[in-house]
Design a protein around this motif. Structure first.
Motif, PDB file in Angstrom:
ATOM      1  N   GLN A  41       0.715  -1.207   0.016  1.00  9.63           N
ATOM      2  CA  GLN A  41      -0.048  -0.116  -0.092  1.00  9.63           C
ATOM      3  C   GLN A  41       0.669   1.399   0.086  1.00  9.63           C
ATOM      4  O   GLN A  41       0.474   2.326  -0.645  1.00  9.63           O
ATOM      5  N   TRP A  42       2.007   1.066   0.560  1.00  8.27           N
ATOM      6  CA  TRP A  42       2.782   2.282   0.794  1.00  8.27           C
ATOM      7  C   TRP A  42       3.433   2.838  -0.681  1.00  8.27           C
ATOM      8  O   TRP A  42       3.514   4.019  -0.795  1.00  8.27           O
ATOM      9  N   ARG A  48       1.431   8.396  -5.757  1.00 11.22           N
ATOM     10  CA  ARG A  48       0.098   8.771  -5.638  1.00 11.22           C
ATOM     11  C   ARG A  48      -0.636   8.304  -6.661  1.00 11.22           C
ATOM     12  O   ARG A  48      -1.426   8.932  -7.659  1.00 11.22           O
ATOM     13  N   ASN A  49      -0.781   6.825  -6.615  1.00 11.64           N
ATOM     14  CA  ASN A  49      -1.927   6.196  -7.249  1.00 11.64           C
ATOM     15  C   ASN A  49      -1.576   6.017  -8.585  1.00 11.64           C
ATOM     16  O   ASN A  49      -2.389   5.656  -9.384  1.00 11.64           O
ATOM     17  N   LYS A  50      -0.259   6.168  -9.131  1.00 13.61           N
ATOM     18  CA  LYS A  50       0.089   5.969 -10.415  1.00 13.61           C
ATOM     19  C   LYS A  50       0.529   4.378 -10.840  1.00 13.61           C
ATOM     20  O   LYS A  50       0.117   3.884 -11.865  1.00 13.61           O
TER      21      LYS A  50
END
Length: 67
Positions: A41-42, A48-50
């Protein structure tokens, strides 16, 4: 029906049963199995969700390794 080692290698008989696998093949299969896990998750937060998933992910039934 006894096969020589070269015939067994050519027919990939060493890949069918776990007791007849060569250690190099076993190690390669273990490495490929470890790559299937999802990304942490980190990494989502850092990028940034890329990057949301491992792009080279492989399903055991759909995509074969070609050994």
């Amino acid at each position: 029906m006894a096969l020589s080692l070269t015939e067994a290698y050519s027919q990939n008989l060493f890949l069918t049963r776990s007791t007849h696998k060569i250690f190099r093949i076993k190690r390669l299969l273990a490495k490929k199995q470890n790559r299937i896990v999802p990304i942490p998750q980190w990494i989502w937060m850092k990028t940034r969700n890329k990057i949301k998933y491992y792009s080279k992910r492989r399903h055991w039934r759909r995509t074969k390794l070609g050994l």
